[in-house]
Structure formats: structure tokens, C-alpha cells
Design a protein around this motif. Structure first.
Motif, PDB file in Angstrom:
ATOM      1  N   THR A   1       0.844  -1.203   0.000  1.00 39.60           N
ATOM      2  CA  THR A   1       0.000   0.000   0.000  1.00 39.60           C
ATOM      3  C   THR A   1       0.871   1.242   0.000  1.00 39.60           C
ATOM      4  N   ARG A   2       1.863   1.271   0.862  1.00 37.31           N
ATOM      5  CA  ARG A   2       2.780   2.414   0.950  1.00 37.31           C
ATOM      6  C   ARG A   2       3.508   2.627  -0.387  1.00 37.31           C
ATOM      7  N   ALA A   3       3.992   1.546  -0.991  1.00 35.64           N
ATOM      8  CA  ALA A   3       4.720   1.650  -2.260  1.00 35.64           C
ATOM      9  C   ALA A   3       3.801   2.135  -3.387  1.00 35.64           C
ATOM     10  N   ALA A   4       2.584   1.616  -3.455  1.00 36.13           N
ATOM     11  CA  ALA A   4       1.643   2.050  -4.494  1.00 36.13           C
ATOM     12  C   ALA A   4       1.322   3.533  -4.334  1.00 36.13           C
TER      13      ALA A   4
ATOM     14  N   GLY B   1      -5.873   0.440   5.440  1.00 31.91           N
ATOM     15  CA  GLY B   1      -6.469   1.717   5.819  1.00 31.91           C
ATOM     16  C   GLY B   1      -5.545   2.585   6.658  1.00 31.91           C
ATOM     17  N   ARG B   2      -4.789   1.956   7.549  1.00 27.66           N
ATOM     18  CA  ARG B   2      -3.856   2.736   8.381  1.00 27.66           C
ATOM     19  C   ARG B   2      -2.792   3.427   7.529  1.00 27.66           C
ATOM     20  N   VAL B   3      -2.267   2.717   6.546  1.00 28.87           N
ATOM     21  CA  VAL B   3      -1.261   3.333   5.664  1.00 28.87           C
ATOM     22  C   VAL B   3      -1.898   4.464   4.862  1.00 28.87           C
ATOM     23  N   HIS B   4      -3.079   4.213   4.318  1.00 24.09           N
ATOM     24  CA  HIS B   4      -3.801   5.245   3.572  1.00 24.09           C
ATOM     25  C   HIS B   4      -3.984   6.476   4.461  1.00 24.09           C
ATOM     26  N   GLY B   5      -4.387   6.259   5.694  1.00 24.83           N
ATOM     27  CA  GLY B   5      -4.588   7.358   6.632  1.00 24.83           C
ATOM     28  C   GLY B   5      -3.304   8.094   6.972  1.00 24.83           C
ATOM     29  N   GLU B   6      -2.200   7.359   7.105  1.00 26.14           N
ATOM     30  CA  GLU B   6      -0.906   7.992   7.393  1.00 26.14           C
ATOM     31  C   GLU B   6      -0.467   8.873   6.230  1.00 26.14           C
ATOM     32  N   VAL B   7      -0.660   8.369   5.015  1.00 23.50           N
ATOM     33  CA  VAL B   7      -0.211   9.103   3.832  1.00 23.50           C
ATOM     34  C   VAL B   7      -1.075  10.346   3.599  1.00 23.50           C
ATOM     35  N   PHE B   8      -2.381  10.210   3.736  1.00 22.41           N
ATOM     36  CA  PHE B   8      -3.269  11.326   3.423  1.00 22.41           C
ATOM     37  C   PHE B   8      -3.569  12.231   4.616  1.00 22.41           C
TER      38      PHE B   8
END
Length: 136
Positions: free
Chosen positions: A50-53, A88-95
Motif C-alpha cells: 500500500t505504501r509503495a503504491a 487503511g492505516r497506511v492510507h490514513g498515514e499518507v493522506f
């Protein structure tokens, strides 16, 4: 005016698509996996993929003259919905406070069995001064 942004996916030429396309203030980023030069990154690690994408998406946005803060919608396709929290946690960290509209759905499979997540993004590039919008 239309601007096509190429990526490094070996499937782009075969399928006939661009990593991203910008038309006016709108940027559409194609389904993006954790793949670099045809190699799947972070096999077996849904958070890492997720982080890489999302990093690949950020690079495509930058090339299109946009930033993460311009993202208004993401779509996440996952092969195991039970992993939703890690994704979801990665998505939340990034955004962070950007908080775009988001959908996450389970799919039967992605193009490579090693892919665990594929992400699409839509961005709208506005003029902060003209619109009075901070995006953050």
C-alpha cells in the motif's frame, strides 16, 4: 490540453494506458500496484505494498503538476478484505488531514498473484488564492 504520464509498468504498452492523465485541472491516476520495473515490491506485506503504491501515485501526481493534497478520491482494490485495517492505516498515514473520499473493495484477483492491493486516485488541481481552499 491533455498530458499523458507514463510509468514503468510493463503492462502499460501491452494494455495501452498511461500511469496518469491530466486534462485541465483533473488528474486521473490509473490502478497502481507496488510494482517497479516489472518487479512486485514487498511480497506478502499488504502495508508495504500500500505504501509503495501510494508513493508511485504521488510521483505520477507530481509529474502531472499535482500533489497529494489535490487528491479528492481514492479507490482501493484488495485481494483480502480482512486486511482492511492495515491497508487503511497506511492510507490514513499518507493522506492525513487531506481525507479524500475513498472506497475499498475486495476483488478475486489482481494482474499478478503477488499483488495484494491496487489503488486508483483522482485529483483536482485548484488555485488556492482564487478559490480560498487550503486542502489541508
Amino acid at each position: 490540453m491533455r498530458k499523458n504520464i507514463a510509468g514503468t509498468s510493463p503492462w502499460e504498452a501491452v494494455v495501452g494506458y498511461s500511469r496518469a492523465v491530466r486534462v485541465g485541472p483533473v488528474v486521473q491516476v490509473a490502478g497502481t500496484t507496488a510494482t517497479s520495473e516489472g518487479v512486485v515490491l514487498h511480497p506478502g506485506d499488504v502495508a508495504g505494498q500500500t505504501r509503495a503504491a501510494l508513493a508511485i501515485i504521488e510521483g505520477a501526481l507530481r509529474e502531472a503538476g499535482a500533489e497529494l493534497r489535490h487528491v479528492i478520491r481514492t479507490r482501493l482494490y484488495v485481494t483480502d478484505i480482512s486486511q482492511w485495517e492495515a491497508i487503511g492505516r497506511v492510507h490514513g498515514e499518507v493522506f492525513g488531514s487531506i481525507r479524500p473520499a475513498c472506497s475499498m473493495v475486495q476483488v478475486a484477483a489482481l494482474i499478478d498473484p503477488a499483488h495484494l492491493v491496487e489503488i486508483e486516485a483522482e485529483a483536482y488541481v485548484w488555485d488556492d488564492a482564487a478559490e480560498g481552499i487550503s486542502g489541508e
